[in-house]
Design a protein around this motif. Sequence first.
Motif, PDB file in Angstrom:
ATOM      1  N   SER A  31       0.849  -1.184   0.000  1.00 25.08           N
ATOM      2  CA  SER A  31       0.000   0.000   0.000  1.00 25.08           C
ATOM      3  C   SER A  31       0.894   1.247   0.000  1.00 25.08           C
ATOM      4  CB  SER A  31      -0.879  -0.027   1.242  1.00 25.08           C
ATOM      5  OG  SER A  31      -1.627   1.150   1.333  1.00 25.08           O
ATOM      6  N   SER A  61      -1.669   1.098  -5.060  1.00 25.69           N
ATOM      7  CA  SER A  61      -0.701   0.050  -4.717  1.00 25.69           C
ATOM      8  C   SER A  61       0.628   0.329  -5.398  1.00 25.69           C
ATOM      9  CB  SER A  61      -1.219  -1.335  -5.108  1.00 25.69           C
ATOM     10  OG  SER A  61      -1.397  -1.419  -6.495  1.00 25.69           O
ATOM     11  N   GLN A  76      -6.311  -1.661  -5.827  1.00 27.67           N
ATOM     12  CA  GLN A  76      -5.943  -1.917  -4.433  1.00 27.67           C
ATOM     13  C   GLN A  76      -4.906  -3.039  -4.336  1.00 27.67           C
ATOM     14  OE1 GLN A  76      -6.777  -0.395  -1.670  1.00 27.67           O
ATOM     15  NE2 GLN A  76      -8.481   0.868  -2.325  1.00 27.67           N
ATOM     16  N   ALA A  77      -3.986  -2.903  -3.380  1.00 31.47           N
ATOM     17  CA  ALA A  77      -2.942  -3.909  -3.177  1.00 31.47           C
ATOM     18  C   ALA A  77      -3.554  -5.274  -2.862  1.00 31.47           C
ATOM     19  CB  ALA A  77      -2.008  -3.474  -2.050  1.00 31.47           C
TER      20      ALA A  77
END
Length: 94
Positions: A31, A61, A76-77
């Motif tokens: 993140s 990310s 998103q990670a």
Amino acid sequence: MKEKGVTMEPSLLNIGFGSTVVAHRIVSIVSPNSAPMKRLKDEAKNEKRLIDATHGRRTRSIIVMDSNHVVLSAIQAETISQRYSMLRGTQQGQ
């Protein structure tokens, strides 16, 4: 390419908006919210190792590659990690 006695062909991991990276070259998926990750991003930019795959969207990310390149993604990670796990699972099941 061989990994643990299994022959692998390079697999591409979708990191969003039509961008992909070679899965077996990934070192970490993190993140971007912490100060160390922001420093990592800034250092990579100064050293011309930064690849921006966000397509103008917010960075969600940071992917660190084995070549020391840093890739930014708008996905998103956790989502990229899930895709990576699924990809690794299908490769090991072959």
